[in-house]
Design a protein around this motif. Structure first.
Motif, PDB file in Angstrom:
ATOM      1  N   VAL A 122      33.776  46.713  44.166  1.00 39.06           N
ATOM      2  CA  VAL A 122      33.446  45.366  43.725  1.00 39.06           C
ATOM      3  C   VAL A 122      34.313  44.372  44.490  1.00 39.06           C
ATOM      4  CG1 VAL A 122      33.355  43.767  41.780  1.00 39.06           C
ATOM      5  CG2 VAL A 122      32.802  46.174  41.440  1.00 39.06           C
ATOM      6  N   LEU A 123      33.702  43.323  44.998  1.00 37.00           N
ATOM      7  CA  LEU A 123      34.428  42.280  45.711  1.00 37.00           C
ATOM      8  C   LEU A 123      34.825  41.192  44.719  1.00 37.00           C
ATOM      9  CD1 LEU A 123      35.464  40.865  48.264  1.00 37.00           C
ATOM     10  CD2 LEU A 123      33.165  39.861  48.520  1.00 37.00           C
ATOM     11  N   LEU A 124      36.118  40.914  44.662  1.00 39.25           N
ATOM     12  CA  LEU A 124      36.633  39.842  43.796  1.00 39.25           C
ATOM     13  C   LEU A 124      36.832  38.609  44.648  1.00 39.25           C
ATOM     14  CD1 LEU A 124      37.684  39.053  40.969  1.00 39.25           C
ATOM     15  CD2 LEU A 124      39.954  39.746  41.723  1.00 39.25           C
ATOM     16  N   GLN A 125      36.262  37.469  44.229  1.00 46.46           N
ATOM     17  CA  GLN A 125      36.357  36.245  44.999  1.00 46.46           C
ATOM     18  C   GLN A 125      36.717  35.088  44.088  1.00 46.46           C
ATOM     19  OE1 GLN A 125      32.490  35.831  46.752  1.00 46.46           O
ATOM     20  NE2 GLN A 125      31.485  35.293  44.827  1.00 46.46           N
ATOM     21  N   LEU A 126      37.337  34.076  44.692  1.00 45.51           N
ATOM     22  CA  LEU A 126      37.706  32.868  43.957  1.00 45.51           C
ATOM     23  C   LEU A 126      36.651  31.811  44.197  1.00 45.51           C
ATOM     24  CD1 LEU A 126      41.553  32.705  44.650  1.00 45.51           C
ATOM     25  CD2 LEU A 126      40.402  33.397  42.557  1.00 45.51           C
ATOM     26  N   GLY A 127      36.262  31.108  43.113  1.00 50.98           N
ATOM     27  CA  GLY A 127      35.220  30.102  43.196  1.00 50.98           C
ATOM     28  C   GLY A 127      35.692  28.844  43.886  1.00 50.98           C
ATOM     29  N   PRO A 128      34.750  27.992  44.293  1.00 48.27           N
ATOM     30  CA  PRO A 128      35.100  26.783  45.057  1.00 48.27           C
ATOM     31  C   PRO A 128      35.856  25.742  44.231  1.00 48.27           C
ATOM     32  CG  PRO A 128      32.754  26.812  44.508  1.00 48.27           C
ATOM     33  CD  PRO A 128      33.292  28.144  44.131  1.00 48.27           C
ATOM     34  N   GLU A 129      35.789  25.809  42.906  1.00 45.29           N
ATOM     35  CA  GLU A 129      36.476  24.821  42.082  1.00 45.29           C
ATOM     36  C   GLU A 129      37.908  25.225  41.750  1.00 45.29           C
ATOM     37  OE1 GLU A 129      35.172  21.970  41.393  1.00 45.29           O
ATOM     38  OE2 GLU A 129      33.254  22.486  42.319  1.00 45.29           O
ATOM     39  N   THR A 130      38.373  26.330  42.307  1.00 45.53           N
ATOM     40  CA  THR A 130      39.715  26.829  41.979  1.00 45.53           C
ATOM     41  C   THR A 130      40.780  25.889  42.506  1.00 45.53           C
ATOM     42  OG1 THR A 130      38.980  29.134  41.975  1.00 45.53           O
ATOM     43  CG2 THR A 130      41.337  28.728  42.315  1.00 45.53           C
ATOM     44  N   LEU A 131      41.664  25.454  41.629  1.00 43.09           N
ATOM     45  CA  LEU A 131      42.781  24.593  42.018  1.00 43.09           C
ATOM     46  C   LEU A 131      43.817  24.625  40.901  1.00 43.09           C
ATOM     47  CD1 LEU A 131      44.156  22.567  43.890  1.00 43.09           C
ATOM     48  CD2 LEU A 131      42.886  20.746  42.718  1.00 43.09           C
ATOM     49  N   VAL A 132      44.978  25.196  41.175  1.00 42.05           N
ATOM     50  CA  VAL A 132      46.084  25.260  40.222  1.00 42.05           C
ATOM     51  C   VAL A 132      47.294  24.661  40.906  1.00 42.05           C
ATOM     52  CG1 VAL A 132      47.548  26.720  38.796  1.00 42.05           C
ATOM     53  CG2 VAL A 132      45.138  27.309  39.108  1.00 42.05           C
ATOM     54  N   THR A 143      23.455  44.560  44.442  1.00 42.41           N
ATOM     55  CA  THR A 143      24.347  45.080  45.483  1.00 42.41           C
ATOM     56  C   THR A 143      24.419  44.040  46.615  1.00 42.41           C
ATOM     57  OG1 THR A 143      22.479  46.244  46.510  1.00 42.41           O
ATOM     58  CG2 THR A 143      23.883  47.492  44.975  1.00 42.41           C
ATOM     59  N   PRO A 144      25.580  43.804  47.218  1.00 39.80           N
ATOM     60  CA  PRO A 144      26.850  44.398  46.774  1.00 39.80           C
ATOM     61  C   PRO A 144      27.331  43.750  45.470  1.00 39.80           C
ATOM     62  CG  PRO A 144      27.229  42.796  48.503  1.00 39.80           C
ATOM     63  CD  PRO A 144      25.731  42.899  48.376  1.00 39.80           C
ATOM     64  N   ALA A 145      28.142  44.496  44.719  1.00 35.97           N
ATOM     65  CA  ALA A 145      28.674  44.002  43.440  1.00 35.97           C
ATOM     66  C   ALA A 145      29.811  43.033  43.685  1.00 35.97           C
ATOM     67  CB  ALA A 145      29.149  45.165  42.576  1.00 35.97           C
ATOM     68  N   TRP A 146      29.878  41.993  42.891  1.00 39.02           N
ATOM     69  CA  TRP A 146      30.921  40.981  43.059  1.00 39.02           C
ATOM     70  C   TRP A 146      31.319  40.391  41.712  1.00 39.02           C
ATOM     71  CZ3 TRP A 146      29.253  36.419  41.065  1.00 39.02           C
ATOM     72  CH2 TRP A 146      27.854  36.206  41.020  1.00 39.02           C
ATOM     73  N   VAL A 147      32.498  39.809  41.680  1.00 42.92           N
ATOM     74  CA  VAL A 147      33.026  39.074  40.522  1.00 42.92           C
ATOM     75  C   VAL A 147      33.662  37.800  41.047  1.00 42.92           C
ATOM     76  CG1 VAL A 147      34.728  39.032  38.675  1.00 42.92           C
ATOM     77  CG2 VAL A 147      33.420  41.102  39.088  1.00 42.92           C
ATOM     78  N   GLU A 148      33.311  36.681  40.456  1.00 42.84           N
ATOM     79  CA  GLU A 148      33.847  35.392  40.889  1.00 42.84           C
ATOM     80  C   GLU A 148      34.711  34.807  39.775  1.00 42.84           C
ATOM     81  OE1 GLU A 148      31.451  32.430  43.153  1.00 42.84           O
ATOM     82  OE2 GLU A 148      31.881  31.142  41.414  1.00 42.84           O
ATOM     83  N   VAL A 149      35.914  34.393  40.159  1.00 47.93           N
ATOM     84  CA  VAL A 149      36.888  33.823  39.226  1.00 47.93           C
ATOM     85  C   VAL A 149      37.211  32.408  39.669  1.00 47.93           C
ATOM     86  CG1 VAL A 149      39.184  34.032  38.204  1.00 47.93           C
ATOM     87  CG2 VAL A 149      37.863  36.083  38.740  1.00 47.93           C
ATOM     88  N   GLU A 150      37.187  31.486  38.731  1.00 46.52           N
ATOM     89  CA  GLU A 150      37.597  30.111  39.008  1.00 46.52           C
ATOM     90  C   GLU A 150      38.733  29.742  38.053  1.00 46.52           C
ATOM     91  OE1 GLU A 150      33.801  27.768  40.943  1.00 46.52           O
ATOM     92  OE2 GLU A 150      34.334  27.385  38.851  1.00 46.52           O
ATOM     93  N   LEU A 151      39.778  29.136  38.631  1.00 39.61           N
ATOM     94  CA  LEU A 151      40.965  28.743  37.871  1.00 39.61           C
ATOM     95  C   LEU A 151      41.249  27.278  38.152  1.00 39.61           C
ATOM     96  CD1 LEU A 151      43.047  31.876  38.826  1.00 39.61           C
ATOM     97  CD2 LEU A 151      42.189  31.413  36.548  1.00 39.61           C
ATOM     98  N   LEU A 152      41.479  26.509  37.078  1.00 37.89           N
ATOM     99  CA  LEU A 152      41.735  25.081  37.215  1.00 37.89           C
ATOM    100  C   LEU A 152      42.703  24.656  36.128  1.00 37.89           C
ATOM    101  CD1 LEU A 152      41.013  22.331  38.561  1.00 37.89           C
ATOM    102  CD2 LEU A 152      39.195  22.107  36.839  1.00 37.89           C
ATOM    103  N   ASP A 153      43.781  23.980  36.535  1.00 40.51           N
ATOM    104  CA  ASP A 153      44.731  23.488  35.535  1.00 40.51           C
ATOM    105  C   ASP A 153      44.488  22.013  35.282  1.00 40.51           C
ATOM    106  OD1 ASP A 153      45.603  22.640  37.997  1.00 40.51           O
ATOM    107  OD2 ASP A 153      47.735  22.839  37.529  1.00 40.51           O
ATOM    108  N   ASP A 154      44.682  21.632  34.022  1.00 40.89           N
ATOM    109  CA  ASP A 154      44.537  20.244  33.584  1.00 40.89           C
ATOM    110  C   ASP A 154      45.759  19.904  32.756  1.00 40.89           C
ATOM    111  OD1 ASP A 154      43.747  17.749  32.821  1.00 40.89           O
ATOM    112  OD2 ASP A 154      42.204  18.426  31.407  1.00 40.89           O
ATOM    113  N   GLY A 155      46.783  19.403  33.432  1.00 43.13           N
ATOM    114  CA  GLY A 155      48.049  19.189  32.747  1.00 43.13           C
ATOM    115  C   GLY A 155      48.655  20.535  32.361  1.00 43.13           C
ATOM    116  N   PRO A 156      48.999  20.713  31.066  1.00 47.42           N
ATOM    117  CA  PRO A 156      49.573  22.002  30.642  1.00 47.42           C
ATOM    118  C   PRO A 156      48.520  23.059  30.325  1.00 47.42           C
ATOM    119  CG  PRO A 156      49.578  20.479  28.806  1.00 47.42           C
ATOM    120  CD  PRO A 156      49.054  19.705  29.986  1.00 47.42           C
ATOM    121  N   ASP A 157      47.238  22.722  30.418  1.00 45.46           N
ATOM    122  CA  ASP A 157      46.180  23.660  30.055  1.00 45.46           C
ATOM    123  C   ASP A 157      45.612  24.330  31.297  1.00 45.46           C
ATOM    124  OD1 ASP A 157      46.643  22.669  27.563  1.00 45.46           O
ATOM    125  OD2 ASP A 157      44.849  21.390  27.519  1.00 45.46           O
ATOM    126  N   LEU A 158      45.226  25.577  31.130  1.00 44.24           N
ATOM    127  CA  LEU A 158      44.615  26.343  32.209  1.00 44.24           C
ATOM    128  C   LEU A 158      43.186  26.685  31.802  1.00 44.24           C
ATOM    129  CD1 LEU A 158      44.847  27.870  34.921  1.00 44.24           C
ATOM    130  CD2 LEU A 158      45.609  29.876  33.619  1.00 44.24           C
TER     131      LEU A 158
END
Length: 614
Positions: free
Chosen positions: A444-454, A485-500
């Motif tokens: 499985v390919l793990l990728q970060l989404g385009p909105e990711t910003l921490v 196929t191929p299998a993938w998982v996309e993760v997006e992370l964004l912080d907003d002040g003290p919240d994730l």
């Protein structure tokens, strides 16, 4: 040859069976009831005898006064009261005095009516042969003009007798009357006691009835005492209380017990603190479950209404090791039934604080994942060193410098995470990279989404590890089981002040039963026992995402600080399920004052930013 008096022989002798406490109470109650009834009856009889004796004396006095006041009696006695004059006994035996005395005796039921002269010589007597003899008891007081009442023994036996003087009939006005004789009237004790026996029959009947009621009540009290104490003796109860106090005060776990009526019977200090019920468990004892702010699942497990209708010990136990999040604590709860000799006594819950252990476990899992990733990259690192060494050995220094510059720019290790450069936070870099290595091993390919910003730094590593780790593990499992196929998982992370804020999307086939995804269920069998990436999961409803421990714990972990975990989308044609989460206070905003040394122990296991590269 042995001596029977030796200690061994004494120990060998069978000891007398100890009488049960309830039996002793029964015997004591019977003795008390019997004593009270007998004492009451005796007091009544004594009072009655005294009353009847006093009535007999009063009656004797009244009869004697009546006879002594009769004018004929006074004249006859005055005529016969001549000192030294001989009396004609035969004439007196048939005379008017004898007839009057006999008539009065028959009418009043007296033992005797005796008339004497001024010397105490009998002028009338129930036994005519005794006329002319001096009376057997002293007549002196009556002959002095006094009336007396007493119990004395005379010729006819014991009697309550009254003696009244007889005065001369011709006393002049104003002169002191002359005593010419006395009248003695007596009543036998038998007549008094016959009346007592007759009057005592109702009392004896009531006393017997009271004694019977006392016996029945004592037996019922004994049975209830036996039932309430479960057959335990006083020393057993004292030992039980001592042991309970020692155990409840000495163990580190919380203990919360509920009786059959749903009221708290035991709550030690640890349980009160773990469940936020106050500082002292004594304030909770005796209150109903509905009055306590308990977690819903714990209240359901302790609710006596959930007990089965069969054996008291059947169907009461909850799932072993149920995990609950109560405020900032993670608790392991074991609920078990309590029964004695087939009698259901309720339920007891043992609560263990696993907050520190769970936090350490999550951090160790993260460290283990990173270690696995480093081990997987070891060969690539060694190959790059060999490449640099080979270039230098053959004299291609410029190529070696260029190769080293490329390594310094992109880092000595390359995690299999697409768009890894979008994430600059050191802890998230390392954790997502480690998860990327695990996902790559499963294809499985793990990728970060385009909105990711921490922009900030993670300060609640335990919460991030729990929530993000569970969501990624579920997504990897869904991607592996999916048809894309191929299998993938996309993760997006964004912080907003003290919240994730984070979202995890997979390429799987979506969630089968979204409405029950976050239920903590362990009682329904399923085809697989693997749930949300967590060991020890229960029965699974969704063969991919599970329905057991990980997702409910992730949601509880996020909600305890005001955040949440939810299903953003159950899946569609282009992607599988989308899970979203908000972790409050998980990030220290950029430019904020870093926490002091006192806060450092709260984040063990966090990697050194200077050593993390993407």
């Amino acid at each position: 040859m042995t001596d029977d008096s030796s200690p061994r022989s004494a120990r060998a002798r069978p000891s007398r069976p100890r009488r049960r406490f309830a039996t002793e109470v029964l015997l004591l109650q019977l003795a008390v009831v019997t004593a009270v009834v007998l004492l009451t009856t005796a007091v009544f009889v004594g009072v009655a005898v005294q009353r009847l004796a006093h009535e007999a004396e009063s009656t004797a006095l009244a009869v004697a006064q009546s006879v002594a006041a009769d004018g004929d009696v006074r004249r006859e006695v005055a005529a016969l009261s001549v000192d030294g004059t001989a009396l004609d006994e035969e004439a007196l035996a048939g005379g008017p005095l004898q007839l009057t005395a006999s008539s009065v005796q028959q009418r009043t039921g007296a033992l005797f009516v005796v008339v004497t002269d001024d010397r105490g010589v009998r002028l009338a007597h129930p036994e005519p042969d005794r006329i002319g003899e001096r009376v057997s008891t002293s007549p002196d007081a009556a002959l002095r003009g006094e009336e007396t009442v007493s119990w004395e023994r005379g010729t006819l036996g014991d009697s309550a007798r009254a003696k009244v003087p007889v005065f001369a009939p011709d006393a002049a006005s104003g002169e002191r009357p002359v005593v010419v004789g006395e009248v003695s009237v007596g009543y036998a004790p038998a007549r008094v006691y016959d009346t007592v026996a007759r009057d005592s029959l109702p009392v004896v009947g009531v006393a017997a009835l009271a004694l019977l009621l006392g016996v029945v009540a004592s037996v019922l009290i004994r049975r209830r005492l036996d039932r309430l104490t479960l057959g335990l003796q006083p020393d057993d109860l004292a030992t039980l209380v001592q042991n309970q106090q020692a155990v409840l005060g000495g163990v580190g776990e919380g203990v919360l017990a509920v009786d059959r009526e749903g009221r708290v019977s035991v709550c030690n200090e640890q349980a009160a603190q773990l469940l936020a019920l106050g500082s002292a468990g004594d304030d909770v004892v005796g209150r109903a479950l509905a009055e306590l702010e308990l977690p819903g699942e714990l209240a359901d497990l302790l609710d006596p209404a959930r007990a089965s209708s069969g054996s008291p010990s059947a169907g009461l136990a909850g799932p072993a090791g149920t995990t609950l999040v109560v405020g900032p604590r993670v608790l392991i709860v074991d609920v078990r039934p309590v029964a004695r000799e087939g009698v259901d006594l309720g339920r007891v819950a043992v609560l263990r604080d696993r907050t520190a252990v769970e936090a350490l476990t999550r951090r160790l899992d993260a460290v283990g994942a990173m270690t696995t990733a480093l081990r997987a990259q070891r060969h690539e690192f060694a190959n790059r060193l060999h490449a640099v060494a080979g270039l230098l050995e053959i004299g291609r220094v410029e190529q070696a410098k260029g190769y080293l510059a490329d390594v310094l720019e992109h880092g000595p290790l390359r995690y299999p995470v697409k768009h890894a450069d979008r994430l600059a936070e050191p802890y998230l870099q390392a954790f997502v990279g480690a998860k990327g290595v695990e996902a790559a091993e499963r294809g499985v390919l793990l990728q970060l989404g385009p909105e990711t910003l921490v922009a900030g730094q993670v300060v609640e590593a335990g919460d991030v590890t729990t929530v993000l780790g569970n969501l990624i593990d579920n997504a990897v499992r869904a991607a592996v089981a999916g048809r894309t196929t191929p299998a993938w998982v996309e993760v997006e992370l964004l912080d907003d002040g003290p919240d994730l804020h984070l979202s995890v999307m997979d390429s799987g086939d979506g969630v089968a039963r979204p409405e029950r995804l976050f239920e903590r269920r362990r009682d329904v069998p399923g085809p697989s026992q693997a749930d949300d990436g967590e060991p020890g999961g229960g029965a699974v409803h969704d063969p991919v995402h599970g329905l057991g421990f990980g997702l409910p714990l992730s949601r509880d972990t996020a909600r305890r600080r005001g955040g949440d975990v939810w299903l953003g989308s159950p899946g569609g044609d282009a992607h599988g399920a989308v899970f979203c989460a908000r972790l409050v206070g998980a990030v220290q905003p950029a430019g904020a004052v870093p926490p002091g040394p006192a806060a450092a122990p709260g984040r063990p296991g966090r990697p050194d930013p200077s050593r993390s590269t993407s």
